[in-house]
Design an enzyme around this catalytic site. Structure first.
Site, PDB file in Angstrom:
ATOM      1  N   ASP A 120       0.720  -0.503   6.113  1.00 49.07           N
ATOM      2  CA  ASP A 120      -0.038  -1.264   5.406  1.00 49.07           C
ATOM      3  C   ASP A 120       0.833  -1.492   3.874  1.00 49.07           C
ATOM      4  O   ASP A 120       1.063  -0.452   3.456  1.00 49.07           O
ATOM      5  CB  ASP A 120      -1.601  -0.843   5.355  1.00 49.07           C
ATOM      6  N   ILE A 121       0.749  -3.071   3.292  1.00 49.43           N
ATOM      7  CA  ILE A 121       1.215  -3.127   2.144  1.00 49.43           C
ATOM      8  C   ILE A 121       0.289  -2.708   0.909  1.00 49.43           C
ATOM      9  O   ILE A 121       0.719  -2.388  -0.079  1.00 49.43           O
ATOM     10  CB  ILE A 121       1.804  -4.312   1.708  1.00 49.43           C
ATOM     11  N   ASN A 160     -11.303  -4.464  12.415  1.00 49.32           N
ATOM     12  CA  ASN A 160     -12.289  -5.412  11.848  1.00 49.32           C
ATOM     13  C   ASN A 160     -12.302  -6.846  12.872  1.00 49.32           C
ATOM     14  O   ASN A 160     -11.038  -7.229  13.049  1.00 49.32           O
ATOM     15  CB  ASN A 160     -12.010  -5.798  10.487  1.00 49.32           C
ATOM     16  N   GLN A 172     -12.592  -8.996   8.431  1.00 50.95           N
ATOM     17  CA  GLN A 172     -10.752  -9.318   8.810  1.00 50.95           C
ATOM     18  C   GLN A 172     -10.566 -10.163   7.855  1.00 50.95           C
ATOM     19  O   GLN A 172     -11.228 -11.111   7.195  1.00 50.95           O
ATOM     20  CB  GLN A 172     -11.368  -9.797  10.206  1.00 50.95           C
ATOM     21  N   HIS A 187      -5.515  -6.310  15.072  1.00 54.00           N
ATOM     22  CA  HIS A 187      -4.613  -5.115  14.549  1.00 54.00           C
ATOM     23  C   HIS A 187      -5.712  -4.093  14.437  1.00 54.00           C
ATOM     24  O   HIS A 187      -6.857  -4.355  14.435  1.00 54.00           O
ATOM     25  CB  HIS A 187      -4.010  -5.437  13.233  1.00 54.00           C
ATOM     26  N   HIS A 208      -6.327  -0.569  12.530  1.00 54.59           N
ATOM     27  CA  HIS A 208      -6.078   0.176  11.150  1.00 54.59           C
ATOM     28  C   HIS A 208      -5.770   1.755  11.570  1.00 54.59           C
ATOM     29  O   HIS A 208      -6.816   2.244  12.052  1.00 54.59           O
ATOM     30  CB  HIS A 208      -6.906   0.238   9.950  1.00 54.59           C
TER      31      HIS A 208
HETATM   32  P1  AMP Z   1      -7.911  -6.732   7.806  1.00 52.50           P
HETATM   33  O1  AMP Z   1      -8.759  -6.833   6.546  1.00 52.50           O
HETATM   34  O2  AMP Z   1      -8.730  -5.583   8.880  1.00 52.50           O
HETATM   35  O3  AMP Z   1      -7.645  -8.141   8.314  1.00 52.50           O
HETATM   36  O4  AMP Z   1      -6.593  -5.925   7.453  1.00 52.50           O
HETATM   37  C1  AMP Z   1      -5.481  -6.811   7.124  1.00 52.50           C
HETATM   38  C2  AMP Z   1      -4.655  -5.532   6.424  1.00 52.50           C
HETATM   39  O5  AMP Z   1      -3.353  -6.126   6.408  1.00 52.50           O
HETATM   40  C3  AMP Z   1      -4.814  -5.186   5.064  1.00 52.50           C
HETATM   41  O6  AMP Z   1      -5.123  -3.799   5.013  1.00 52.50           O
HETATM   42  C4  AMP Z   1      -3.498  -5.591   4.305  1.00 52.50           C
HETATM   43  O7  AMP Z   1      -3.425  -4.778   3.350  1.00 52.50           O
HETATM   44  C5  AMP Z   1      -2.597  -5.855   5.339  1.00 52.50           C
HETATM   45  N1  AMP Z   1      -1.494  -6.434   5.225  1.00 52.50           N
HETATM   46  C6  AMP Z   1      -1.810  -7.893   4.829  1.00 52.50           C
HETATM   47  N2  AMP Z   1      -0.506  -8.407   4.547  1.00 52.50           N
HETATM   48  C7  AMP Z   1       0.411  -7.544   5.161  1.00 52.50           C
HETATM   49  C8  AMP Z   1       1.797  -7.524   5.020  1.00 52.50           C
HETATM   50  N3  AMP Z   1       2.764  -8.464   4.853  1.00 52.50           N
HETATM   51  N4  AMP Z   1       2.435  -6.480   5.392  1.00 52.50           N
HETATM   52  C9  AMP Z   1       1.747  -5.120   5.526  1.00 52.50           C
HETATM   53  N5  AMP Z   1       0.304  -5.169   5.649  1.00 52.50           N
HETATM   54  C10 AMP Z   1      -0.191  -6.353   5.290  1.00 52.50           C
END
Ligand code: AMP
Ligand code: ZN
Length: 139
Positions: free
Chosen positions: A31-32, A87, A94, A100, A102
């Protein structure tokens, strides 16, 4: 693949990512904006908006992979515990609308805020809720 979906592009290798595992169906990336050291995401290569769209076969595969990735990350980073989070819908937190999971390694005293507030006494009838849910057939 869904157009303009960042996770479709990452999962299929069009956009670079910190990949820690890949197979025919999934890519697992860091995760970034990690909640903890080693916070990773399991992305199916096929686009599903959320858990409701997931095929049963993919749902089975993804949980087996979740277990294996938790073991792999735990071994590598020697974390003390692990949260699995998924989520669905804006109201549930979400923010990327491509299914996805986590994977969140936890460390003693890490102060990651994932704790759910629980209500001592719910303001609805538990019996009614139990019946409402039990009565929906799932197979
Ligand atoms: P959610 O809030 O459950 O939809 O989680 C989305 C997750 O994706 C968050 O923890 C973000 O930090 C992560 N995220 C968003 N864009 C990227 C990306 N380009 N590369 C890696 N992680 C990402
Ligand atoms: Zn997608």
């Amino acid at each position: 693949m869904s157009e303009n979906c960042i996770f479709c592009k990452i999962a299929n290798g069009e956009v670079p990512s910190k990949t820690i595992y890949e197979d025919e169906d999934f890519r697992v990336i860091l995760d970034i904006e990690p909640a903890s050291k080693g916070h990773a995401l399991i992305l199916p290569k096929k686009h599903y908006t959320n858990i409701y769209e997931l095929e049963e076969e993919t749902a089975s595969k993804v949980f087996v992979l979740t277990k294996k990735m938790a073991e792999k990350i735990t071994k590598a980073l020697k974390c003390d515990g692990f949260n699995i989070l998924q989520n669905n819908g804006e109201v549930a937190g979400q923010s990327v609308f491509h299914f996805h999971i986590h994977l969140i390694p936890r460390y003693k005293d890490d102060e990651v805020g994932l704790n759910m507030e629980s209500k001592e006494s719910p303001n609805y009838d538990l019996e009614e809720v139990k019946e409402a849910i039990k009565n929906i057939s799932i197979c």
